[in-house]
Write a protein that holds these residues in place. Structure first.
Motif, PDB file in Angstrom:
ATOM      1  N   VAL A  28       0.677  -0.829  -0.138  1.00 10.11           N
ATOM      2  CA  VAL A  28      -0.349   0.018  -0.102  1.00 10.11           C
ATOM      3  C   VAL A  28       0.612   1.351  -0.192  1.00 10.11           C
ATOM      4  O   VAL A  28       0.149   2.322  -0.722  1.00 10.11           O
ATOM      5  CB  VAL A  28      -0.448   0.313   1.075  1.00 10.11           C
ATOM      6  CG1 VAL A  28      -1.399   1.709   1.106  1.00 10.11           C
ATOM      7  CG2 VAL A  28      -2.252  -1.152   1.217  1.00 10.11           C
ATOM      8  N   ARG A  32       0.866   3.999  -2.740  1.00 13.19           N
ATOM      9  CA  ARG A  32       0.842   5.450  -2.336  1.00 13.19           C
ATOM     10  C   ARG A  32       2.032   6.309  -3.059  1.00 13.19           C
ATOM     11  O   ARG A  32       1.550   7.310  -3.824  1.00 13.19           O
ATOM     12  CB  ARG A  32       0.022   5.425  -1.182  1.00 13.19           C
ATOM     13  CG  ARG A  32       0.151   6.947  -0.650  1.00 13.19           C
ATOM     14  CD  ARG A  32      -0.706   6.850   0.670  1.00 13.19           C
ATOM     15  NE  ARG A  32      -0.828   8.155   0.667  1.00 13.19           N
ATOM     16  CZ  ARG A  32      -1.842   8.547   1.431  1.00 13.19           C
ATOM     17  NH1 ARG A  32      -1.497   8.083   3.138  1.00 13.19           N
ATOM     18  NH2 ARG A  32      -2.053   9.779   1.882  1.00 13.19           N
ATOM     19  N   LEU A  38      -2.867  -0.988  -6.790  1.00 19.54           N
ATOM     20  CA  LEU A  38      -2.724  -2.180  -6.183  1.00 19.54           C
ATOM     21  C   LEU A  38      -3.737  -3.853  -6.427  1.00 19.54           C
ATOM     22  O   LEU A  38      -4.509  -3.580  -6.693  1.00 19.54           O
ATOM     23  CB  LEU A  38      -2.690  -2.442  -4.651  1.00 19.54           C
ATOM     24  CG  LEU A  38      -1.716  -2.634  -4.018  1.00 19.54           C
ATOM     25  CD1 LEU A  38      -1.496  -3.067  -2.411  1.00 19.54           C
ATOM     26  CD2 LEU A  38      -3.114  -4.639  -3.174  1.00 19.54           C
ATOM     27  N   CYS A  77      -6.233  -0.482   2.321  1.00 27.46           N
ATOM     28  CA  CYS A  77      -5.921   0.137   0.733  1.00 27.46           C
ATOM     29  C   CYS A  77      -7.071   1.964   0.448  1.00 27.46           C
ATOM     30  O   CYS A  77      -6.899   2.566   0.330  1.00 27.46           O
ATOM     31  CB  CYS A  77      -6.137  -0.955  -0.937  1.00 27.46           C
ATOM     32  SG  CYS A  77      -5.231  -1.828  -1.123  1.00 27.46           S
ATOM     33  N   VAL A  82      -6.035   4.343  -2.472  1.00 28.75           N
ATOM     34  CA  VAL A  82      -5.746   3.268  -3.047  1.00 28.75           C
ATOM     35  C   VAL A  82      -6.147   2.429  -4.148  1.00 28.75           C
ATOM     36  O   VAL A  82      -6.622   1.464  -2.873  1.00 28.75           O
ATOM     37  CB  VAL A  82      -3.708   2.893  -2.299  1.00 28.75           C
ATOM     38  CG1 VAL A  82      -3.686   1.632  -3.840  1.00 28.75           C
ATOM     39  CG2 VAL A  82      -3.004   2.823  -1.771  1.00 28.75           C
ATOM     40  N   VAL A  84      -7.974  -0.849  -5.820  1.00 27.45           N
ATOM     41  CA  VAL A  84      -7.714  -2.381  -5.026  1.00 27.45           C
ATOM     42  C   VAL A  84      -8.642  -3.348  -5.986  1.00 27.45           C
ATOM     43  O   VAL A  84      -9.539  -2.888  -6.026  1.00 27.45           O
ATOM     44  CB  VAL A  84      -7.532  -2.380  -3.882  1.00 27.45           C
ATOM     45  CG1 VAL A  84      -8.870  -2.766  -3.292  1.00 27.45           C
ATOM     46  CG2 VAL A  84      -6.570  -3.916  -3.313  1.00 27.45           C
TER      47      VAL A  84
END
Length: 150
Positions: A28, A32, A38, A77, A82, A84
């Protein structure tokens, strides 16, 4: 920001272990840092795969169990903003000798066009269900992407 390393997708294999959760934290952070997505792949081990293939365990039950773990990944996430995606891979096959956790990770990396891999190292006290404990060395040897082993 001008980085020499361009990362659009980070792959992190998980197996339900504490070590794989730690790898997710690092993945992560890398995602980031590079504003990347991810992808977490839950790698199923030999015992589970054999149980699915023989009908001793329902594949839907396994999917539910892995989904519960990947929900934790999704939460981490989301907290870091982020993007995912998740998948499940068989880290063993009764039909193909070359299928093992390391090959499943590298095959997934190729399929999703991963730019960076974060893999958990072998735990000090391995539990029988921890699939990724031997995969890190294989991935480090054969990956064409940069690999962080944590």
């Amino acid at each position: 920001m001008d980085d020499a390393l361009a990362v659009d997708r980070v792959l992190v294999p998980v197996d339900g272990s504490e070590e794989s959760l730690e790898a997710v934290e690092y993945a992560v952070a890398v995602a980031r840092r590079y504003d990347a997505a991810l992808h977490a792949v839950y790698v199923l081990g030999e015992e589970v795969v054999r149980a699915i293939e023989t009908g001793a365990v329902d594949h839907e039950a396994v999917a539910e169990e892995t989904e519960a773990f990947t929900d934790t990944v999704r939460e981490q996430c989301a907290a870091a903003d982020v993007p995912v995606s998740t998948a499940i891979a068989y880290g063993f096959s009764t039909r193909r000798k070359t299928t093992h956790p390391g090959s499943a990770i590298l095959d997934t990396a190729e399929e999703i066009d991963a730019d960076f891999l974060v893999v958990p190292r072998e735990p000090v006290a391995g539990e029988p269900g921890e699939v990724l404990e031997k995969a890190a060395e294989y991935v480090l040897l054969y990956a064409s992407q940069p690999v962080l082993s944590v």
